[in-house]
Design an enzyme around this catalytic site. Structure first.
Site, PDB file in Angstrom:
ATOM      1  CG  HIS A  40      -2.997 -21.861 -11.200  1.00 38.43           C
ATOM      2  ND1 HIS A  40      -2.734 -20.580 -10.811  1.00 38.43           N
ATOM      3  CD2 HIS A  40      -2.018 -22.424 -11.807  1.00 38.43           C
ATOM      4  CE1 HIS A  40      -1.618 -20.393 -11.310  1.00 38.43           C
ATOM      5  NE2 HIS A  40      -1.131 -21.303 -11.838  1.00 38.43           N
ATOM      6  CG  HIS A  65       4.191 -22.477 -14.148  1.00 36.36           C
ATOM      7  ND1 HIS A  65       4.684 -21.065 -13.693  1.00 36.36           N
ATOM      8  CD2 HIS A  65       3.015 -22.807 -13.725  1.00 36.36           C
ATOM      9  CE1 HIS A  65       3.551 -20.731 -13.093  1.00 36.36           C
ATOM     10  NE2 HIS A  65       2.406 -21.972 -13.030  1.00 36.36           N
ATOM     11  NE  ARG A 135       9.654 -18.105  -0.794  1.00 38.15           N
ATOM     12  CZ  ARG A 135       8.990 -17.968  -2.249  1.00 38.15           C
ATOM     13  NH1 ARG A 135       9.844 -17.738  -3.136  1.00 38.15           N
ATOM     14  NH2 ARG A 135       7.959 -18.403  -2.374  1.00 38.15           N
ATOM     15  CB  CYS A 182      11.260 -18.845   4.644  1.00 43.54           C
ATOM     16  SG  CYS A 182       9.930 -19.185   3.356  1.00 43.54           S
ATOM     17  CE1 TYR A 320       4.974 -18.030   2.060  1.00 43.75           C
ATOM     18  CE2 TYR A 320       4.226 -16.178   1.300  1.00 43.75           C
ATOM     19  CZ  TYR A 320       5.130 -16.934   1.357  1.00 43.75           C
ATOM     20  OH  TYR A 320       6.207 -17.093   0.500  1.00 43.75           O
TER      21      TYR A 320
HETATM   22  N1  MTE Z   1       9.302  -8.721  -0.560  1.00 41.40           N
HETATM   23  C1  MTE Z   1       9.058  -8.543  -1.846  1.00 41.40           C
HETATM   24  N2  MTE Z   1       9.006  -7.103  -2.466  1.00 41.40           N
HETATM   25  N3  MTE Z   1       9.190  -9.541  -2.802  1.00 41.40           N
HETATM   26  C2  MTE Z   1       9.391 -10.787  -2.073  1.00 41.40           C
HETATM   27  O1  MTE Z   1       9.391 -11.840  -2.875  1.00 41.40           O
HETATM   28  N4  MTE Z   1       9.511 -12.382  -0.057  1.00 41.40           N
HETATM   29  C3  MTE Z   1       9.062 -12.446   1.146  1.00 41.40           C
HETATM   30  C4  MTE Z   1       9.745 -11.196   2.153  1.00 41.40           C
HETATM   31  N5  MTE Z   1       9.609 -10.086   1.288  1.00 41.40           N
HETATM   32  C5  MTE Z   1       9.365 -11.081  -0.893  1.00 41.40           C
HETATM   33  C6  MTE Z   1       9.388  -9.923  -0.103  1.00 41.40           C
HETATM   34  C7  MTE Z   1       9.510 -13.594   1.854  1.00 41.40           C
HETATM   35  S1  MTE Z   1       8.268 -14.759   1.734  1.00 41.40           S
HETATM   36  C8  MTE Z   1      10.278 -13.666   2.619  1.00 41.40           C
HETATM   37  S2  MTE Z   1      10.546 -15.133   3.548  1.00 41.40           S
HETATM   38  C9  MTE Z   1      11.558 -12.525   3.069  1.00 41.40           C
HETATM   39  O2  MTE Z   1      11.272 -11.377   2.104  1.00 41.40           O
HETATM   40  C10 MTE Z   1      12.725 -13.266   2.797  1.00 41.40           C
HETATM   41  O3  MTE Z   1      13.833 -12.207   2.766  1.00 41.40           O
HETATM   42  P1  MTE Z   1      15.141 -12.220   2.232  1.00 41.40           P
HETATM   43  O4  MTE Z   1      15.066 -12.758   0.898  1.00 41.40           O
HETATM   44  O5  MTE Z   1      15.835 -10.947   2.701  1.00 41.40           O
HETATM   45  O6  MTE Z   1      15.800 -13.217   3.162  1.00 41.40           O
END
Ligand code: MTE
Length: 465
Positions: A40, A65, A135, A182, A320
């Site tokens: 998964h 999904h 994101r 990202c 990541y």
């Molecule tokens: N923080 C929370 N609580 N939830 C999330 O999904 N995504 C992360 C980060 N912080 C995320 C998060 C990721 S993978 C990225 S690249 C950045 O927030 C993106 O920030 P933005 O959406 O403000 O560009």
């Protein structure tokens, strides 16, 4: 078709372990996914949350999904149908998402993941809030700013709860200009090597820059009693308020030295470009960890934990991370690589676009360049012949100290084209940071299964007429 065997819910519920077999239901189908669990992509642990019951609410939450390929994979594991038919449809957890500009290039709607359009990226050092890439892993939580409390706890600190008002009035206000990127930015270039990676199909627009204002994480940790170089504390964990239906929240951690360094500039930000943080970007408070991959800048920040350990979140330990091209899904050992923090130097041509037609004897190229760890950009080289000959681009930067170059540089160059030439040309750019790190020539040798840290020379084919 042969009549499918029928199972009732109680029977499905008995199948929740490797020993009994792992069964799930989707709509009115019953599936034995025992053999699939370890494959998964979201991790075995996550799938196990759904074991013995319906996956429908999970799929409503994690809507990646929702496509024929994934449904096809599930269908291979069908063993029968659910007696009494499917349960009532699940309410959409994404029913209260904020409004967004149609200009954003959406890579996934639920959760929202969208890029800033390429031509807008290179237009100004600071990206307007409405155009800043988004994101999200989960639905955007709705947080009442009056009731909001930030909790600080863990080793080496006394537990503390701070309201937004206390954060704004009891701590010194700080502002930084920082680029967030990202880890998967430019991922699609790995797909174009012919070897597919898993993840959102980002081009080069999951990167943006803003002026963030808030308080220093260092100041808040000091107020909670954390001492510099406390040997017990190695990591500062962040927990978001966005959660799935099992209560699992988004989380990540950074190293304590980055968090506590007076020169690390890690903020708990409540403003973005002089406005309150927008809902998509973490209202009312987010971590901004400049120089570090965007995934560690946790939005909708609910809790900070000082710890000897990294965050236990999936996104810290099972995602990541970057591996060599020899590592694939069947042999990956997630513990063998550190979580990505600072990212390598990268650059991107934003204009002209791929496939553009150039009708002149020169071409103007524009783009961005950024490096992780606060390593400012010192040079961008551009080529109009696939990298045989090079020109210097002119840089546009904000003033930043050495080692604290948190914001990208924009760049521009007007370069001559070979006299009388018509046909296809390849425009190329590569950046160099203040520690003379530069970019690899091609994506294939840095291919990795999750498609992160793509920083090869950026290449844009154009036609000269
Ligand atoms: N923080 C929370 N609580 N939830 C999330 O999904 N995504 C992360 C980060 N912080 C995320 C998060 C990721 S993978 C990225 S690249 C950045 O927030 C993106 O920030 P933005 O959406 O403000 O560009």
């Amino acid at each position: 078709p042969a009549k499918l065997k029928e199972f009732d819910k109680d029977e499905v519920a008995k199948h929740r372990s490797k020993e009994t077999g792992i069964w799930v239901t989707y709509k009115d189908g019953v599936y034995d996914v025992t053999k699939f669990v370890e494959q998964h992509p979201g991790g075995a642990q996550r799938l196990m949350l759904a074991a013995g019951g319906a996956i429908d609410p999970f799929w409503a939450m994690y809507q990646q999904h929702n496509n024929e390929q994934v449904k096809g994979i599930l269908e291979e594991y069908r063993i029968g149908r659910l007696k009494g038919g499917a349960a009532a449809p699940v309410a959409d957890p994404y029913a209260n998402e904020p409004q967004r500009l149609p200009a954003l290039i959406v890579r996934s709607q639920k959760p929202m993941n969208s890029e800033t359009p390429m031509e807008l990226l290179a237009a100004s050092i600071v990206t307007p809030n409405e155009l800043f890439y988004v994101r999200n892993h989960l639905p955007v939580p709705q947080v009442d700013p009056a009731a909001y409390r930030l909790r600080i706890e863990g080793e080496g600190v006394r537990s503390l709860e701070l309201s937004l008002e206390e954060l704004k009035t009891k701590f010194k206000r700080h502002t930084i200009t920082a680029t967030l990127q990202c880890t998967g930015n430019r991922r699609n270039e790995f797909n174009r090597t012919g070897r597919v990676v898993k993840g959102l199909e980002w081009e080069g627009g999951s990167i943006s820059t803003a002026v963030f204002t808030g308080v220093r994480l260092r100041d808040v940790l000091l107020a909670a009693g954390l001492e510099d170089d406390d040997p017990e504390v190695q990591h500062i964990q962040f927990e978001g308020l966005d959660a799935d239906m099992a209560g699992a929240t988004y989380g990540a951690s950074i190293e304590v030295d980055k968090a506590m360094s007076p020169h690390g500039d890690v903020l708990l930000a409540y403003e973005m470009n002089s406005a309150p943080l927008p809902a998509d970007h973490g209202f009312p408070l987010r971590a901004v960890v400049p120089g570090v991959a965007g995934c560690r800048s946790v939005k909708w920040l609910g809790k900070i934990v000082a710890s000897s350990e990294e965050s236990h979140s999936f996104w810290q330990r099972r995602d990541y991370k970057a591996f060599g091209p020899n590592t694939d899904w069947d042999n990956v050992d997630w513990d063998a690589a550190p979580a990505i923090q600072a990212m390598p130097v990268t650059s991107q041509i934003c204009e002209p676009a791929v496939g553009a037609v150039v009708e002149d004897d020169e071409v103007t190229i524009k783009g961005y360049a950024w490096s992780g760890g606060g390593q400012g950009i010192i040079r961008v080289d551009v080529s109009a012949d696939g990298g045989k000959t090079w020109h210097n681009a002119e840089l546009q930067k904000v003033p930043q100290k050495r080692g604290r170059g948190w914001a990208w540089a924009l760049w521009q160059a007007t370069i001559p084209l070979p006299k009388g030439f018509t046909g296809q040309l390849e425009l190329v750019c590569k950046a160099t940071d203040e520690n003379y790190n530069t970019q690899p020539e091609n994506a294939a040798p840095i291919w990795n299964l999750r498609g992160v840290n793509c920083n090869s020379w950026h290449r844009v084919p154009v036609t000269v007429q």
